[in-house]
Scaffold this active site. Structure first.
Site, PDB file in Angstrom:
ATOM      1  N   ASP A 177       1.474  -1.270  -0.219  1.00 45.94           N
ATOM      2  CA  ASP A 177      -0.059  -0.117  -0.211  1.00 45.94           C
ATOM      3  C   ASP A 177       0.894   1.052  -0.662  1.00 45.94           C
ATOM      4  OD1 ASP A 177      -2.004   2.188   0.239  1.00 45.94           O
ATOM      5  OD2 ASP A 177      -2.738   0.886   2.273  1.00 45.94           O
ATOM      6  N   ASN A 228       1.169   4.378   2.532  1.00 43.18           N
ATOM      7  CA  ASN A 228       1.180   4.317   3.415  1.00 43.18           C
ATOM      8  C   ASN A 228       2.882   4.910   3.715  1.00 43.18           C
ATOM      9  OD1 ASN A 228       2.131   2.194   2.973  1.00 43.18           O
ATOM     10  ND2 ASN A 228       0.414   0.776   4.575  1.00 43.18           N
ATOM     11  N   ASP A 230       2.061   1.721  17.291  1.00 40.21           N
ATOM     12  CA  ASP A 230       2.556   3.339  16.323  1.00 40.21           C
ATOM     13  C   ASP A 230       3.509   3.323  17.678  1.00 40.21           C
ATOM     14  OD1 ASP A 230       2.283   5.632  15.710  1.00 40.21           O
ATOM     15  OD2 ASP A 230       1.194   6.199  17.826  1.00 40.21           O
ATOM     16  N   GLN A 247      17.879  -5.979  35.002  1.00 44.49           N
ATOM     17  CA  GLN A 247      15.963  -5.506  35.118  1.00 44.49           C
ATOM     18  C   GLN A 247      15.889  -3.616  35.293  1.00 44.49           C
ATOM     19  OE1 GLN A 247      14.222  -9.185  37.525  1.00 44.49           O
ATOM     20  NE2 GLN A 247      15.942  -9.022  38.200  1.00 44.49           N
ATOM     21  N   ASP A 291      12.887   2.615  30.065  1.00 41.36           N
ATOM     22  CA  ASP A 291      12.955   1.942  30.822  1.00 41.36           C
ATOM     23  C   ASP A 291      11.195   2.095  31.816  1.00 41.36           C
ATOM     24  OD1 ASP A 291      13.546  -0.530  31.314  1.00 41.36           O
ATOM     25  OD2 ASP A 291      13.828  -0.506  32.812  1.00 41.36           O
ATOM     26  N   ARG A 300       6.066 -12.878  20.791  1.00 45.28           N
ATOM     27  CA  ARG A 300       6.812 -12.691  20.780  1.00 45.28           C
ATOM     28  C   ARG A 300       7.748 -11.735  21.599  1.00 45.28           C
ATOM     29  NH1 ARG A 300      12.159  -9.187  19.967  1.00 45.28           N
ATOM     30  NH2 ARG A 300      13.630 -10.496  19.506  1.00 45.28           N
ATOM     31  N   ASP A 319       9.518  -9.164  23.577  1.00 49.87           N
ATOM     32  CA  ASP A 319      11.415  -8.349  23.387  1.00 49.87           C
ATOM     33  C   ASP A 319      11.732  -8.224  24.677  1.00 49.87           C
ATOM     34  OD1 ASP A 319      12.921  -6.893  21.655  1.00 49.87           O
ATOM     35  OD2 ASP A 319      12.575  -5.505  23.137  1.00 49.87           O
ATOM     36  N   HIS A 338      15.470  -7.700  30.507  1.00 47.38           N
ATOM     37  CA  HIS A 338      15.369  -6.406  30.951  1.00 47.38           C
ATOM     38  C   HIS A 338      14.148  -6.108  31.220  1.00 47.38           C
ATOM     39  CE1 HIS A 338      19.007  -6.678  29.136  1.00 47.38           C
ATOM     40  NE2 HIS A 338      18.890  -7.295  27.674  1.00 47.38           N
ATOM     41  N   GLU A 385      12.474 -13.019  24.589  1.00 53.04           N
ATOM     42  CA  GLU A 385      14.100 -13.269  23.985  1.00 53.04           C
ATOM     43  C   GLU A 385      14.455 -12.985  25.138  1.00 53.04           C
ATOM     44  OE1 GLU A 385      16.471  -9.810  21.377  1.00 53.04           O
ATOM     45  OE2 GLU A 385      14.657  -8.944  22.855  1.00 53.04           O
ATOM     46  N   ASP A 442      18.109  -9.489  14.567  1.00 50.02           N
ATOM     47  CA  ASP A 442      19.214  -8.892  15.703  1.00 50.02           C
ATOM     48  C   ASP A 442      21.437  -9.040  15.044  1.00 50.02           C
ATOM     49  OD1 ASP A 442      17.864  -7.300  17.030  1.00 50.02           O
ATOM     50  OD2 ASP A 442      17.195  -8.575  18.111  1.00 50.02           O
TER      51      ASP A 442
HETATM   52  C1  NOJ Z   1      15.709  -6.973  21.139  1.00 46.50           C
HETATM   53  C2  NOJ Z   1      15.320  -6.863  19.492  1.00 46.50           C
HETATM   54  O1  NOJ Z   1      15.415  -7.956  18.770  1.00 46.50           O
HETATM   55  C3  NOJ Z   1      15.920  -5.706  18.786  1.00 46.50           C
HETATM   56  O2  NOJ Z   1      16.583  -5.757  17.563  1.00 46.50           O
HETATM   57  C4  NOJ Z   1      15.702  -4.583  19.876  1.00 46.50           C
HETATM   58  O3  NOJ Z   1      16.482  -3.552  19.542  1.00 46.50           O
HETATM   59  C5  NOJ Z   1      16.051  -4.684  21.312  1.00 46.50           C
HETATM   60  N1  NOJ Z   1      15.743  -6.045  21.712  1.00 46.50           N
HETATM   61  C6  NOJ Z   1      15.062  -3.601  22.214  1.00 46.50           C
HETATM   62  O4  NOJ Z   1      13.799  -3.326  21.893  1.00 46.50           O
HETATM   63  C1  NOJ Z   2      23.712  -7.931  25.476  1.00 48.55           C
HETATM   64  C2  NOJ Z   2      22.959  -8.631  26.563  1.00 48.55           C
HETATM   65  O1  NOJ Z   2      23.246  -9.898  26.745  1.00 48.55           O
HETATM   66  C3  NOJ Z   2      21.630  -8.412  25.864  1.00 48.55           C
HETATM   67  O2  NOJ Z   2      20.268  -9.003  27.208  1.00 48.55           O
HETATM   68  C4  NOJ Z   2      21.002  -7.309  25.192  1.00 48.55           C
HETATM   69  O3  NOJ Z   2      19.493  -7.481  25.334  1.00 48.55           O
HETATM   70  C5  NOJ Z   2      22.033  -7.135  24.796  1.00 48.55           C
HETATM   71  N1  NOJ Z   2      22.960  -7.078  24.417  1.00 48.55           N
HETATM   72  C6  NOJ Z   2      21.544  -5.408  23.880  1.00 48.55           C
HETATM   73  O4  NOJ Z   2      22.138  -5.327  22.702  1.00 48.55           O
END
Ligand code: NOJ
Ligand code: NOJ
Length: 709
Positions: A48, A51, A101, A209, A218, A246, A248, A252, A276, A348
């Site tokens: 599209d 956008n 968003d 954390q 954060d 999933r 993220d 943390h 993750e 990543d």
């Molecule tokens: C992990 C994600 O996979 C990565 O792409 C992202 O930048 C960081 N977490 C922060 O959200």
């Molecule tokens: C490496 C750390 O182990 C991971 O937890 C973190 O999300 C990324 N660095 C951030 O870039």
């Protein structure tokens, strides 16, 4: 006559196989049969053009697709338009980058950095205008979900509860609730954010954390507004019929809070959820915390240690022993290895071909991934050998535009062949994984479940393994042709009877071979229970049982019958019965009284509320000693004094005071105490009576007591 007879047999057996295949659709929380295709929405397909450069965030788009930090036009409509291409690979789920968003301003300060990847959220209850439309509506999202479901494909949404957006640029963490500003990082009078430095020590539990992940504002999940905001935002996506999340950067996010977060997801609907948590090896200092979370919370997790080993072995040439040892280490640590989410690269990491531009090796790694235990993820473009090697293919060059949609590549065809096997032979989603033969370049492993067997042999070497001798298998005696029909060099094997441990006649594996031999018995009369998902929930929550069931079945948690919501040959949905909290074996009893194997389940006392416990002036500790919490419900470890059973380790930024956020049952009067578990596992209890606390029925809670001598 004779020929006709054979034809009839063939068509009967064909019909029989088709029947076997047909009912194997899986419920929302039986993802073990699924194969996930990971898409960075902006980089897939522009469906599209209206956008591409929306008014509220104009200037972040690069139509030339040269600037990797800009939006390039891919959108939800684009994914929808490519649905038959996706379905043709046999994948059964798509994981899309965060669709919410995102911030509207350049977050890069002087240089351009647009949140095309989706990890800079501003309104978690609306859809990004570059992916949907300028009103941030759900229309394009809903259309995508409908098209996916029509094609038998589930939708997994990437959700990032750790942070909003950049805290020093752009919109300074500002976040909105369906259009209404809630707060921002710079003027945070309500305490919605943690205001700590960027994480510098990723092995420090407190920093992970409570500090900031690369300038991403954060969230303070212990704040009741933030807690409710995040939980209601995932619910919005559940109301839009997503099948999975999933999550993220869970390493943390406050770990204790995650238990209540996933509990709120499962209380709303049976939505598969995986997190993750980056731990590159099983010797990562926080690997133990990772599997403790996975074993108790209901979270599945991305399998980073295995990813790393796959990358080392297939792309970099290490010995198969590295993969083999990760598999056995994880099998001894994770209670549910079959729902670890496996991958060979992602958004990543460098794409496989950027590390080693060898398509043989990529196909061997893919074949491994698709036959290994765990739920496999294929990163978009892998099937087109997509890679951009600028800066070694590191982020952002691992996110190039999807090049073409060719359904005839060898990788595309290999994927469709092996995804079909994962759907049809239960040994792949549900089976054990055992090594049968190994050297540096040859790996032969076997998957087995309830009589079904898949034996896989891989030779990744440039030269042939001329004689494989001494191989044993659980395949019954007979001749087996290669399930891949020799496309990756495999041929037939002959298995002799050895009383279950059956010898295979010597055979050769040419250079760069993958061979797959399979067996499935006729359906057994005894019910077989393969999976219960989620495996932790309070009474009345719906859970999905998968397996092979016959007739009318009774599901029991321990000795208590669970109310059945729906029942089929391969799936039963029940609600958790009203038993007291604790661990129960789940079984299925067929109408003739035959009882299945059992699968463990944790019944919670009630839905979970995050409560922060602080104990002041705890007993002195030495390096390696930690304070833990233990108490009288399964959520509090049922008075366990073991490292894996009690709740902790607690955190001590202000030694000798310790604190921890813990998810506990709503409305319950809980009893608890703090203990020291020393490095040598010696336990020291605090004195006095048990502490008691009435857990609130909503919001978040706080407890602050002194250590009782
Ligand atoms: C992990 C994600 O996979 C990565 O792409 C992202 O930048 C960081 N977490 C922060 O959200
Ligand atoms: C490496 C750390 O182990 C991971 O937890 C973190 O999300 C990324 N660095 C951030 O870039």
């Amino acid at each position: 006559m004779h020929e006709l007879f054979i034809k009839t047999i063939k068509s009967i057996s064909f019909a029989f196989v088709a029947l076997l295949l047909a009912p194997l659709t899986s419920g929302a929380d039986d993802f073990k049969r699924d194969i996930i295709y990971q898409i960075v929405t902006d980089r897939f397909f522009d469906g599209d053009t209206k956008n591409d450069d929306p008014p509220q965030s104009s200037g972040l788009f690069d139509s030339t697709k040269i600037d990797f930090q800009a939006y390039w036009g891919g959108d939800l409509a684009g994914i929808q338009q490519k649905m038959s291409y996706i379905a043709g690979m046999g994948v059964t789920a798509i994981w899309i980058s965060p669709p919410i968003d995102n911030e509207n301003k350049n977050e890069g300060g002087d240089s351009r950095a647009a949140p095309y990847h989706g990890y800079q959220g501003r309104d978690f209850k609306r859809v990004e205008e570059h992916f949907g439309d300028a009103t941030n509506s759900f229309t394009a999202f809903d259309n995508l979900v409908t098209a996916a479901h029509t094609n038998g494909i589930k939708v997994i949404v990437d959700f990032a509860p750790n942070h909003s957006n950049n805290n020093i640029n752009g919109e300074f963490g500002a976040f909105f609730d369906n259009g209404v500003l809630v707060g921002n990082f710079t003027n945070d009078t309500n305490g919605y954010f943690h205001h700590n430095p960027n994480i510098s020590d990723f092995n420090d539990r407190y920093q992970d954390q409570y500090y900031t992940l690369s300038n991403l504002a954060d969230f303070n999940q212990e704040n009741p507004t933030v807690d409710a905001y995040l939980k209601s935002a995932v619910q919005v996506f559940q109301q839009h019929h997503v099948d999975g999340f999933r999550v993220d950067a869970i390493k943390h996010v406050t770990w204790g809070w995650l238990y209540s977060f996933i509990n709120s997801i499962y209380t709303n609907a049976n939505t598969f959820t995986f997190g993750e948590w980056i731990a590159d090896t099983t010797s990562d200092p926080l690997y133990h915390d990772l599997y403790k979370l996975a074993n108790h919370s209901g979270f599945s997790v991305l399998d980073f240690p295995l990813y790393h080993a796959i990358d080392d072995v297939f792309a970099r040439g290490n010995s198969f022993s590295e993969i083999d040892s990760v598999l056995s280490q994880e099998a001894s640590n994770f209670q549910q290895v079959n729902d670890l989410v496996t991958f060979l690269d992602n958004h990543d990491r460098q794409r496989f071909l950027s590390i080693n531009n060898n398509q043989n090796r990529l196909r061997e790694a893919l074949a491994f991934l698709l036959t290994c235990r765990g739920v496999p993820v294929i990163y978009y473009g892998t099937e087109q050998y997509l890679h951009n090697d600028t800066n070694s293919g590191n982020d952002p060059f691992n996110r190039p535009m999807m090049s073409n949609f060719d359904t005839t590549t060898m990788a595309y065809k290999l994927i469709s062949k092996l995804t079909a096997l994962r759907r049809s032979n239960p040994a792949i989603p549900y089976g054990t994984m055992g090594q049968r033969w190994i050297n540096n370049d040859v790996y032969i492993y076997e998957r087995a479940f309830a009589g079904s067997v898949v034996l896989v042999a891989i030779n990744k070497n440039d030269s042939a393994a001329t004689q494989i001798s001494g191989l044993f298998t659980a395949l019954p005696a007979g001749d087996y042709s290669d399930y891949l029909s020799g496309t990756l060099g495999g041929s037939s094997i002959t298995v002799k009877d050895g009383g279950g441990n059956n010898p295979v006649d010597d055979f050769a594996l040419p250079a760069h071979t993958v061979a797959v031999w399979t067996f499935s018995p006729a359906a057994a009369a005894t019910p077989v229970l393969a999976s219960v998902g989620p495996d932790v929930a309070q009474p009345e929550v719906q859970v999905t049982l998968a397996g092979s069931f016959t007739g009318t079945n009774t599901v029991k948690f321990g000795s208590t019958v669970a109310p059945v919501v729906s029942s089929g040959k391969n799936q039963i949905v029940v609600t958790v019965p009203p038993v007291s909290n604790g661990n129960y074996p789940v079984t299925v009893t067929g109408s003739d009284g035959r009882i299945s194997n059992s699968v463990p389940f944790t019944v919670l006392a009630a839905k979970l509320i995050p409560v922060t416990f602080t104990v002041n002036n705890a007993v002195p500790t030495k390096i390696g000693d930690y304070i833990f919490l233990t108490g009288d419900t399964v959520e509090l470890g049922n008075w366990s004094t073991m490292y894996d059973g009690a709740i902790g380790p607690m955190l001590t930024p202000n030694y000798p005071n310790w604190f921890l956020n813990v998810s506990v049952p709503a409305g319950r009067t809980i009893q608890f105490k703090f203990i020291k578990i020393a490095a040598d596992n010696t336990v020291t209890w605090e004195g006095g009576q048990n502490h008691t606390f009435i857990v609130p029925t909503s919001g978040t809670g706080f407890v602050n007591v002194d250590w009782q001598n």
